[in-house]
Scaffold this motif. Structure first.
Motif, PDB file in Angstrom:
ATOM      1  N   THR A   1      -8.031   3.304  -3.960  1.00 57.72           N
ATOM      2  CA  THR A   1      -8.527   2.643  -5.235  1.00 57.72           C
ATOM      3  C   THR A   1      -7.511   1.844  -5.313  1.00 57.72           C
ATOM      4  O   THR A   1      -7.437   0.906  -6.018  1.00 57.72           O
ATOM      5  CB  THR A   1      -8.651   3.225  -6.217  1.00 57.72           C
ATOM      6  N   GLN A   2      -6.147   1.726  -4.390  1.00 58.21           N
ATOM      7  CA  GLN A   2      -6.108   0.753  -4.128  1.00 58.21           C
ATOM      8  C   GLN A   2      -6.048  -0.395  -3.207  1.00 58.21           C
ATOM      9  O   GLN A   2      -6.990  -1.220  -2.458  1.00 58.21           O
ATOM     10  CB  GLN A   2      -4.611   0.935  -3.192  1.00 58.21           C
TER      11      GLN A   2
ATOM     12  N   THR B   1       0.778  -0.914  -0.207  1.00 61.41           N
ATOM     13  CA  THR B   1      -0.143   0.004   0.090  1.00 61.41           C
ATOM     14  C   THR B   1       1.045   1.207  -0.120  1.00 61.41           C
ATOM     15  O   THR B   1       1.702   1.177   0.316  1.00 61.41           O
ATOM     16  CB  THR B   1      -1.258   0.181   1.464  1.00 61.41           C
ATOM     17  N   THR B   2       0.010   2.080  -0.595  1.00 63.67           N
ATOM     18  CA  THR B   2       1.325   3.528  -1.115  1.00 63.67           C
ATOM     19  C   THR B   2       0.599   4.634  -0.338  1.00 63.67           C
ATOM     20  O   THR B   2      -0.835   4.592  -0.323  1.00 63.67           O
ATOM     21  CB  THR B   2       2.028   4.035  -2.169  1.00 63.67           C
ATOM     22  N   SER B   3       1.367   5.785  -0.174  1.00 61.82           N
ATOM     23  CA  SER B   3       0.322   6.654   0.537  1.00 61.82           C
ATOM     24  C   SER B   3       0.564   8.162  -0.130  1.00 61.82           C
ATOM     25  O   SER B   3       1.863   8.173   0.048  1.00 61.82           O
ATOM     26  CB  SER B   3       0.772   6.910   1.349  1.00 61.82           C
ATOM     27  N   ILE B   4      -0.360   9.017  -0.585  1.00 58.91           N
ATOM     28  CA  ILE B   4       0.318  10.486  -1.306  1.00 58.91           C
ATOM     29  C   ILE B   4       0.856  11.254   0.476  1.00 58.91           C
ATOM     30  O   ILE B   4       1.436  12.397  -0.539  1.00 58.91           O
ATOM     31  CB  ILE B   4      -0.850  11.071  -2.173  1.00 58.91           C
TER      32      ILE B   4
ATOM     33  N   GLN C   1      -8.247  14.200  -1.585  1.00 60.02           N
ATOM     34  CA  GLN C   1      -7.787  12.931  -2.950  1.00 60.02           C
ATOM     35  C   GLN C   1      -6.496  12.115  -1.552  1.00 60.02           C
ATOM     36  O   GLN C   1      -6.949  10.692  -2.645  1.00 60.02           O
ATOM     37  CB  GLN C   1      -6.104  13.532  -3.014  1.00 60.02           C
ATOM     38  N   ALA C   2      -6.672  11.674  -1.317  1.00 62.20           N
ATOM     39  CA  ALA C   2      -5.695  10.677  -0.254  1.00 62.20           C
ATOM     40  C   ALA C   2      -6.272   9.319  -0.088  1.00 62.20           C
ATOM     41  O   ALA C   2      -6.246   8.108   0.304  1.00 62.20           O
ATOM     42  CB  ALA C   2      -5.261  11.312   1.484  1.00 62.20           C
TER      43      ALA C   2
ATOM     44  N   ASP D   1      -9.107   8.645  -1.568  1.00 58.75           N
ATOM     45  CA  ASP D   1      -9.785   8.464  -3.100  1.00 58.75           C
ATOM     46  C   ASP D   1      -8.873   7.408  -3.270  1.00 58.75           C
ATOM     47  O   ASP D   1      -8.481   6.304  -3.840  1.00 58.75           O
ATOM     48  CB  ASP D   1      -9.816   9.754  -3.552  1.00 58.75           C
ATOM     49  N   HIS D   2      -7.800   7.955  -3.421  1.00 56.18           N
ATOM     50  CA  HIS D   2      -5.951   7.376  -3.655  1.00 56.18           C
ATOM     51  C   HIS D   2      -6.280   5.863  -2.053  1.00 56.18           C
ATOM     52  O   HIS D   2      -5.449   4.382  -3.499  1.00 56.18           O
ATOM     53  CB  HIS D   2      -5.044   8.054  -2.888  1.00 56.18           C
TER      54      HIS D   2
ATOM     55  N   ARG E   1     -13.060   1.036  -5.692  1.00 49.54           N
ATOM     56  CA  ARG E   1     -13.427   1.665  -4.841  1.00 49.54           C
ATOM     57  C   ARG E   1     -14.218   1.708  -3.865  1.00 49.54           C
ATOM     58  O   ARG E   1     -15.037   1.786  -3.947  1.00 49.54           O
ATOM     59  CB  ARG E   1     -13.928   3.991  -6.068  1.00 49.54           C
TER      60      ARG E   1
END
Length: 715
Positions: A102-103, A66-69, A95-96, A98-99, A692
């Motif tokens: 979607t992962q 898992t990544t994070s903005i 935005q974070a 939503d990101h 999502r």
């Protein structure tokens, strides 16, 4: 005397949030348990040797991280240096979220058994899941979350999506050494120190916070200084947790703490997709709420329907659910002339109660009663009249209520003398001792009557069954089947209710207006299947899909009556060996080697299980899915089928099945729940839709824990 009121209390249309949204509040803030529901015990299956760790499923073909903005925090304004705290806008937070949604989630093999909770001092839990493989205790590096914390901690209003209170994450605050110092900060240790549990849903929000970026926000009642002070505590607490875990070794991950710079009023206006509860505490509908959605599903399932001419059965009408929920088919209160509520504290109606109601109905017919007034009557709920201690007055009152309701529904008095003088609690007698014909001013138009209770399927079952027997002249076992099968009612009847109705069945049938004098019909043969029942039918999830326990599966006579021609046994085999045209080999599927132990996977079995269900559907037969209790393994299969068939997300499919399991609360364990979230990803791929998730793992687990808490033995 029974309670009677002329009008139904006004109901507000505001969807106020239930106080049960927080699972770490005071007792007064926890939800009240719905009567008759319970959490059954689920055995974890065969114990494993402490020297032999559980067999692991095959390794996933692809590892997911898992990544994070929000990491690294480049571009964010630093508002505190030591510890580092950053400012974030509501837009960037959206935005974070939503990101993250979607992962794809890491595979279950990558995050279990860590998510179960493996405390170093809990030897029982560790021996079962880890044994000598200490590497399994390590925090998975593939998992990274986002935790939102509300400064002030009051989650009854102004609640953002997935928000938790500070006390769900931080240990109680210790006093600072001096005035210039801030209080010590330490994360709670979420892992249980003792006991064995594969359903530690209550620890997941705290557990995920230890591997999450943390965002703090405030409402109008909380100062910015307090929010920033909380953010600093959280940053220090997380740094201390990580040092304890891996000592900030090279390559160890970093997590960051943020404070939302926007006021809550701005978020509510410009970022409504983030708001679960508005500043007034009302549900916005923008964020999936398990409590609200389960209630919507329950009321949709048990919406009022006609079971006999002019007599309806259903849940108590709730305009707060009908508003904004087109799928929640709520009856219009104005459609009914009389409402009968079944509840546990009501008394059996007597002669005076019927006289008062007659007068109220007469006034309503003559328009001398307020236009929106609906006469109300209360009746004892199911299980209230217990054999063998019931009184004759209670039975007389039950029969008299059936007769009075029938008269009102058909718009005329009983056109012959009552055959059973014991029934006549509402009648008068002449000088010869005969019952006097009753007259009404209601004309020939029958009154529309609603028999209702809170859930629409439990407390009203005794009166509904008795009235159906009386009005339609059928024995109790036929009334049970016809209400469920022909009238499409999902309901739960206590075994004590069935025993009572079987005992007084001759009186009910003899008093029935359809009785034609044949005494042989008063005591029809009792089918064998009813003696094997525990008081409940298997639960109808979809028209072609039932969910039940091993007892239901071992009652083939009942299954035939319900049109069930297939059995899907998950981990538990049926005990009967009958093989006939009704039960050929290809109509029984046994899924072996799946225990309810938090280790055995079930995802690999989804395709063949769902294909088996679909084959039965194509052949025009229904399938019973069962395990031992009917709440975990089999419930998981049913949720997967609902997701597959109806295209629902996991949270919505979970509430769909939970509502339809009636009095038994489904409880797939942690791993099955996680697997179903992964199944949602496959469903999106199958439909060509972008992934999502509506809710992340920590929020899903927290909602389930809060829903189950009122029924926990610990309370």
């Amino acid at each position: 005397m029974a309670t009677i009121c002329a009008t139904r209390p006004a109901l507000t249309t505001d969807q106020k949030a239930p106080s049960q949204l927080s699972i770490n509040t005071s007792q007064a803030g926890t939800p009240r348990a719905i009567p008759h529901k319970y959490l059954p015990y689920c055995s974890p299956g065969a114990a494993r040797s402490s020297d032999t760790p559980p067999a692991s499923p095959p390794s996933p073909s692809q590892s997911i991280e898992t990544t994070s903005i929000l990491y690294p925090p480049d571009g964010f304004h630093k508002i505190n240096s030591e510890p580092p705290v950053y400012a974030i806008t509501a837009e960037k937070l959206s935005q974070a979220i939503d990101h993250l949604a979607t992962q794809p989630l890491p595979s279950p093999q990558q995050v279990f058994p860590w998510l179960h909770g493996l405390h170093a001092e809990n030897h029982l839990q560790s021996a079962f899941f880890v044994a000598r493989k200490k590497a399994l205790r390590r925090t998975p590096k593939c998992l990274r979350g986002l935790t939102i914390v509300k400064a002030g901690g009051d989650l009854a209003h102004s609640k953002l999506k997935g928000a938790i209170a500070p006390e769900e994450l931080l240990a109680p605050c210790q006093a600072a050494k001096d005035e210039k110092s801030e209080p010590a900060a330490e994360f709670l240790d979420p892992d249980p120190r003792d006991g064995f549990n594969v359903r530690n849903f209550q620890i997941q929000a705290c557990k995920m916070a230890t591997i999450s970026d943390i965002v703090v926000y405030r409402d109008s009642k909380t100062s910015r200084e307090e929010a920033e002070r909380l953010a600093r505590r959280l940053a220090r607490g997380q740094a201390a947790w990580q040092r304890r875990l891996d000592g900030f070794l090279p390559g160890s991950r970093q997590f960051n703490t943020f404070v939302i710079s926007d006021d809550y009023e701005f978020i509510e206006t410009d970022r409504p997709e983030l708001v679960a509860l508005d500043s007034e505490g009302c549900i916005t509908g923008k964020v999936t709420d398990f409590f609200h959605h389960e209630r919507v599903e329950m009321c949709t399932m048990s919406a009022p329907s006609e079971i006999s001419p002019n007599v309806w059965l259903g849940s108590t009408p709730d305009p707060t659910l009908a508003a904004g929920n087109p799928l929640c088919a709520q009856a219009n209160l104005a459609d009914f002339d009389l409402m009968i509520e079944a509840n546990d504290i009501a008394q059996v109606p007597d002669n005076k109660a019927f006289q008062i109601l007659d007068e109220l109905l007469r006034q309503k017919a003559n328009s001398t009663l307020a236009e929106n007034a609906i006469p109300q009557l209360e009746f004892p709920g199911s299980g209230a009249i217990m054999p063998p201690t019931w009184s004759q007055a209670e039975v007389d009152g039950l029969l008299a209520t059936c007769e009075w309701v029938h008269q009102q529904a058909h718009g005329h008095p009983f056109e012959q003398r009552r055959r059973d003088s014991k029934l006549s609690v509402a009648s008068e007698v002449d000088t010869d001792g005969d019952n006097v014909m009753q007259t009404t001013d209601s004309g020939k138009t029958g009154k529309r009557i609603l028999i209702h209770c809170a859930d629409g399927y439990t407390e009203s079952s005794l009166l509904a069954l008795a009235y159906y027997m009386y009005a339609e002249y059928v024995p109790v076992h036929e009334a049970w089947l016809q209400l469920h099968r022909d009238k499409n009612r999902n309901f739960f009847a206590y075994g004590s209710d069935v025993a009572l109705l079987r005992a007084i069945q001759p009186r009910i049938l003899q008093a029935s207006p359809k009785h034609c004098g044949d005494l042989m019909q008063l005591c029809p043969p009792v089918p064998e299947w009813i003696d094997k029942m525990d008081g409940s039918l298997p639960s109808r999830i979809l028209d072609y899909l039932y969910l039940g326990n091993l007892g239901h599966a071992n009652n083939p006579g009942l299954l035939r009556e319900l049109g069930i021609g297939q059995i899907l046994s998950v981990g538990e085999q049926v005990l009967w060996n009958q093989r006939s045209e009704m039960w050929p080999k290809e109509r029984i599927l046994f899924v072996d080697h799946v225990q309810d132990n938090g280790v055995d996977p079930l995802t690999e079995e989804f395709p063949r299980c769902l294909q088996f269900i679909e084959n039965g559907r194509k052949n025009g037969t229904k399938t019973l899915v069962h395990c031992r209790v009917g709440v975990s393994r089999s419930a998981t299969i049913c949720i997967a089928e609902v997701m597959n068939e109806l295209g629902l997300s996991f949270p919505r499919a979970y509430c769909f099945v939970r509502a339809r399991r009636l009095n038994v609360i489904i409880q797939p364990h942690l791993r099955f729940t996680y697997e179903l979230l992964k199944w949602e990803e496959l469903q999106c791929q199958k439909r060509g839709k972008p992934l999502r998730r509506e809710l992340e793992w920590a929020s899903v687990a927290r909602e389930i824990a809060a829903m189950n808490k009122p029924y926990s033995r610990q309370n």
